[in-house]
Scaffold this motif. Structure first.
Motif, short mmCIF file in Angstrom:
data_model
loop_
_atom_site.label_atom_id
_atom_site.label_comp_id
_atom_site.label_asym_id
_atom_site.label_seq_id
_atom_site.Cartn_x
_atom_site.Cartn_y
_atom_site.Cartn_z
N PHE A 288 -36.02 12.52 120.79
CA PHE A 288 -37.47 12.63 121.45
C PHE A 288 -37.28 12.85 122.79
N THR B 146 -45.58 18.44 129.77
CA THR B 146 -45.03 19.33 128.73
C THR B 146 -45.67 20.45 127.93
N THR C 31 -35.39 16.19 123.67
CA THR C 31 -36.27 17.65 123.45
C THR C 31 -37.16 17.76 124.54
N HIS C 32 -37.77 16.84 124.89
CA HIS C 32 -38.85 17.05 126.21
C HIS C 32 -38.31 17.23 127.65
N GLU D 279 -45.47 7.73 116.17
CA GLU D 279 -44.17 7.17 116.35
C GLU D 279 -43.54 7.13 117.49
N HIS D 280 -44.09 8.22 118.50
CA HIS D 280 -43.43 8.34 119.70
C HIS D 280 -44.27 7.56 120.83
N SER E 94 -32.87 9.46 123.49
CA SER E 94 -33.02 9.61 122.02
C SER E 94 -33.36 11.24 121.60
N LYS F 237 -42.69 5.33 123.38
CA LYS F 237 -41.93 5.94 124.38
C LYS F 237 -42.58 6.73 125.35
N ILE F 238 -43.50 7.62 124.88
CA ILE F 238 -44.53 8.27 125.89
C ILE F 238 -44.75 7.39 126.83
N LEU G 22 -48.09 12.05 117.13
CA LEU G 22 -47.30 11.47 118.01
C LEU G 22 -47.28 9.92 118.00
#
Length: 265
Positions: A148, A55, A151-152, A120-121, A146, A124-125, A118
């Protein structure tokens, strides 16, 4: 960013300040995270290295330490004092250098109360960027849905499909290679990029003056076409234009040994 990362990230000690900016933006200009990115990125915690590589997400200040890229964090105003203390060590060793850096790090309270950007993410990552292929990662992002993920997903849609697939394979292979072998692999990839279309096109259409300045000064200025300084329309035309058009056979050629022309270290 770019070559500046390569000069520092492989050191045993890596000190960040509130002015530090880290990013590997190469997929946005048709390249890949070179300078040993295939070595250090897959060795970061979880899948954060894959996320950063694909990203181009930027980390600033203390977050560079929290991500595991820097080993220590201090205030920028203390750098001169740290340098003085380091040069005055009577018998420099890894141990007493570490002790000195640790002391500066522990005394630094700047941004200490702020959460990792990052944090809280991370779940997911680690889940979404665990796919074995780019198609699988895209599918995971779409299914997650979501803010997040979306967005990515939009970010990845702007990147060179060739660079994305090349980068993912680079990191997956680099995770089990030593640094010397990673650099040899990345040299092969650099030659493939120079033979291709997307690197020149990505640089021509580059959308970020700050990023371009780093790429110009730190990375590969001897290869870049003169037109890139004036011809930036912010709309690169990637070839191939879709992930499914970047075949495994093409990638195999990019990663193939160059024989006697391979990088020798």
């Amino acid at each position: 960013m770019g070559g500046g990362v390569g000069l520092s990230v492989h050191g045993h000690f890596r000190v960040a300040t509130e002015k530090t900016l880290f990013a590997m933006p190469e997929t946005g200009i048709g390249l890949f995270p070179d300078v040993g990115g295939g070595y250090f990125l897959p060795r970061l915690s979880g899948k954060i290295g894959y996320f950063l590589a694909l990203t181009g997400f930027r980390l600033k200040g203390r977050d560079v330490h929290r991500a595991g890229i820097a080993t220590h964090f201090i205030e920028a105003e203390k750098v001169a004092a740290l340098e003085k203390d380091l040069t005055e060590l009577k018998s420099p060793s890894k141990e007493n250098i570490a002790d000195l850096l640790d002391s500066y790090h522990k005394k630094c309270n700047l941004d200490g109360d702020k959460e990792f950007i990052l944090r809280e993410h991370m779940e997911k990552i680690n889940s979404l960027f665990s796919g074995n292929t780019m198609e699988e990662i895209i599918q995971k992002l779409n299914q997650d849905g979501s803010p997040f993920a979306l967005t990515h997903l939009k970010t990845l849609a702007k990147m060179s499909p060739t660079s994305l697939k090349m980068t993912l394979r680079q990191l997956r292979e680099g995770a089990s290679l030593n640094l010397q072998d990673v650099l040899a692999m990345e040299y092969r990839l650099s030659q493939a990029c120079m033979r291709g279309h997307d690197f020149y096109e990505g640089v021509r259409a580059d959308i970020d003056d700050g990023k371009m300045q780093h790429m110009l000064t730190d990375a590969v200025p001897m290869f870049l076409p003169n037109r890139m300084l004036i011809d930036k329309d912010q709309s690169p035309k990637w070839k191939p234009a879709a992930l499914e058009e970047v075949t495994d056979e093409f990638l195999d050629l990019c990663f193939k040994s160059l024989g006697t022309s391979d990088l020798k270290l």
